[in-house]
Design a protein around this motif. Structure first.
Motif, short mmCIF file in Angstrom:
data_model
loop_
_atom_site.label_atom_id
_atom_site.label_comp_id
_atom_site.label_asym_id
_atom_site.label_seq_id
_atom_site.Cartn_x
_atom_site.Cartn_y
_atom_site.Cartn_z
N ARG A 1 -4.23 10.83 -0.42
CA ARG A 1 -3.04 11.17 0.36
C ARG A 1 -1.85 10.37 -0.17
NH1 ARG A 1 -0.73 9.51 5.57
NH2 ARG A 1 0.03 11.37 6.59
N VAL A 2 -0.74 11.06 -0.38
CA VAL A 2 0.51 10.42 -0.80
C VAL A 2 1.55 10.66 0.28
CG1 VAL A 2 2.24 10.23 -2.61
CG2 VAL A 2 -0.06 11.03 -3.19
N ALA B 1 10.23 5.09 -1.39
CA ALA B 1 8.94 4.42 -1.48
C ALA B 1 7.83 5.45 -1.30
CB ALA B 1 8.81 3.35 -0.38
N ALA B 2 6.63 5.09 -1.74
CA ALA B 2 5.47 5.96 -1.58
C ALA B 2 4.25 5.10 -1.30
CB ALA B 2 5.25 6.78 -2.85
N TRP B 3 3.35 5.65 -0.50
CA TRP B 3 2.10 4.98 -0.16
C TRP B 3 0.96 5.92 -0.50
CZ3 TRP B 3 6.49 5.06 2.67
CH2 TRP B 3 7.09 3.83 2.91
N ILE B 4 -0.08 5.38 -1.09
CA ILE B 4 -1.25 6.16 -1.46
C ILE B 4 -2.44 5.62 -0.68
CG2 ILE B 4 -2.82 6.75 -3.35
CD1 ILE B 4 -0.37 6.21 -5.24
N SER B 5 -3.20 6.54 -0.08
CA SER B 5 -4.41 6.13 0.63
C SER B 5 -5.54 7.08 0.27
CB SER B 5 -4.19 6.09 2.15
OG SER B 5 -3.76 7.34 2.62
N GLY B 6 -6.73 6.56 0.35
CA GLY B 6 -7.87 7.43 0.07
C GLY B 6 -9.02 6.65 -0.53
N PRO B 7 -10.05 7.33 -0.83
CA PRO B 7 -10.13 8.77 -0.61
C PRO B 7 -10.29 9.10 0.88
CG PRO B 7 -12.23 7.98 -1.42
CD PRO B 7 -11.28 6.80 -1.42
#
Length: 111
Positions: free
Chosen positions: A59-60, A35-41
């Motif tokens: 951020r990944v 799994a992967a989570w992306i946050s930002g900016p």
């Protein structure tokens, strides 16, 4: 609860949301990450090439079994738009056996 680190968190940052999504999608589709989570900016402050600066990054964060963490990090390097990206791997000290099994079965580590 497993106490031996068998799942890792791998983190990188990218200059755009699209670059972050491309890395996350490829890593999961290729079963290098469960799994992967992306946050930002996110706001970054850095020193690079003899000067300081600020900027926005995405951020990944990815989860992968210990046995394939190097493969995941190598793949991120090839996908990343920067020549020298931040790329950090940290073992998860404790997590449930069920989570470990899910991460293993969701990746090529199960092969």
């Amino acid at each position: 609860m497993a106490s031996t680190p068998t799942v890792w968190t791998v983190t990188t940052t990218t200059p755009t949301e699209q670059a972050a999504e491309d890395i996350a999608k490829a890593a999961v589709a290729e079963q290098l990450a469960a799994a992967a989570w992306i946050s930002g900016p996110v706001k970054s402050v850095w020193w690079h090439l003899g000067e300081s600066g600020t900027g926005e990054e995405w951020r990944v964060e990815l989860r992968t079994p210990a046995g394939i963490v190097d493969q995941l990090m190598d793949r991120i390097r090839t996908l990343h738009p920067w020549d020298n990206p931040e790329l950090i791997g940290v073992p998860i000290g404790a997590c449930s056996d069920a989570y470990i099994e899910w991460a293993r079965k969701s990746t090529i580590a199960a092969e």
